[in-house]
Design an enzyme around this catalytic site. Structure first.
Site: not given
Ligand code: BJW
Length: 266
Positions: A122-123, A140
């Site tokens: 996702q990065n 992403h």
């Molecule tokens: C460690 C550590 C260490 C710390 N060692 N661990 C179904 C159900 C519900 C909602 C939806 C669904 N389908 C779609 C949705 C809507 C939405 C969504 O999911 N919303 C939820 C939040 C509720 N999804 C979308 O909109 C996606 N599109 C889509 O589905 O299109 C179809 C559609 C369209 C319209 C309507 C419906 C469907 C698109 C998602 C795009 C996400 N974009 C981002 C930004 C990318 C660009 C940027 O970087 O600026 O992506 S948001 C952000 O979140 C980024 C990340 O890739 C993504 C995930 O985050 P991640 O990487 O998990 O980070 P954190 O901070 O959340 O977690 C870090 C973790 O690491 C923690 O757990 C720590 O504990 C751990 N950690 N240090 C190991 N050293």
């Protein structure tokens, strides 16, 4: 490799403060050595030990200071394209100033033992590629590319112009980073390849992701439904922890090198 039935796993959660060295269950070491195809979902937690902030967790996370609706959505971009462009320029410069960490290198090392290793990330930082992983599926996007907001034409660089955002060289539309914002579809090919890897792999890892953003968060479930063992590495519990066959709580930059060393001692 088949794991126990979905939802019926005997869980081993290793809290990170307790053990200097992680001990891994025998089944995991055996499956790692025997796997022909390993799929690995990664999130911002794997890059945070390189100095890149996560999104949601803790004091240093991005969305502690920035409102997601202003920066990671089309609406936010349309409201203030210059603000969004400048934010991504700043993040790109920061991402370019850091190096892959031992967690990235450990995943790249897994390839040296014969299995196909698909990284489903996702990065947007490109650190897996820089660590040497050869199959990286970017769900992403990638911060090093921009594209035309109007016609979606890809531009391989971030043009440096006085105007922010710069204009598309072809049509003059405003450029935007080639990343996926909320409400946008993931790139078709990347998502299809990631789903295929989750279906076909014989071992699945979820590393450093809160597992709340869909559709990426569904990939471990695709694997688990096929009774493939799912292994999580994270600092804390996530919605995936109950589904994972093993969940290791600790920094990926420590646990992953230990796992590789345990599976393939020198
Ligand atoms: C460690 C550590 C260490 C710390 N060692 N661990 C179904 C159900 C519900 C909602 C939806 C669904 N389908 C779609 C949705 C809507 C939405 C969504 O999911 N919303 C939820 C939040 C509720 N999804 C979308 O909109 C996606 N599109 C889509 O589905 O299109 C179809 C559609 C369209 C319209 C309507 C419906 C469907 C698109 C998602 C795009 C996400 N974009 C981002 C930004 C990318 C660009 C940027 O970087 O600026 O992506 S948001 C952000 O979140 C980024 C990340 O890739 C993504 C995930 O985050 P991640 O990487 O998990 O980070 P954190 O901070 O959340 O977690 C870090 C973790 O690491 C923690 O757990 C720590 O504990 C751990 N950690 N240090 C190991 N050293």
């Amino acid at each position: 490799m088949m794991g126990p039935p979905f939802g019926a796993t005997a869980k081993r959660v290793c809290p990170w403060g307790l053990a200097a060295m992680t001990s891994f269950p025998t089944w995991l070491i055996e499956q790692l050595r025997a796997a022909r195809h390993i799929a690995i979902l990664t999130g911002s937690g794997i890059s945070t030990e390189s100095g890149i902030p996560t999104f949601r967790d803790g004091q240093n996370s991005l969305w502690k200071d920035f409102d997601i609706r202003d920066y990671a959505s089309v609406d936010g971009y349309l409201r203030n394209p210059q603000r969004v462009w400048d934010w991504y320029v700043e993040r790109r410069v920061q991402m370019d100033s850091v190096e892959p960490n031992p967690g990235h290198f450990a995943l790249a090392q897994m390839e040296q033992h014969g299995a196909r290793v698909s990284i489903l990330t996702q990065n947007i930082d490109g650190l897996h590629q820089r660590a040497g992983s050869s199959e990286v599926i970017e769900l992403h996007g990638n911060i090093h590319r921009s594209r035309c907001y109007r016609e979606h034409t890809l531009v391989d660089t971030w043009p440096e112009t006085a105007e922010r955002p710069p204009r598309c060289p072809d049509c003059g539309g405003p450029l935007r980073p080639d990343v996926v914002w909320f409400g946008e579809m993931l790139p078709d090919e990347a998502l299809a390849a990631a789903e295929r890897a989750a279906r076909e792999c014989d071992l699945f890892f979820s590393i450093g992701t809160s597992a709340v953003v869909y559709p990426a968060a569904a990939l471990p479930l695709v694997a688990a439904r096929r009774r493939t063992s799912v292994v999580e590495v994270n600092l804390e519990e996530t919605p995936l922890t109950d589904i994972a066959r093993s969940s290791f709580q600790g920094p990926a930059g420590r646990i992953l090198p230990e796992l590789v060393a345990a599976a393939w001692p020198e």
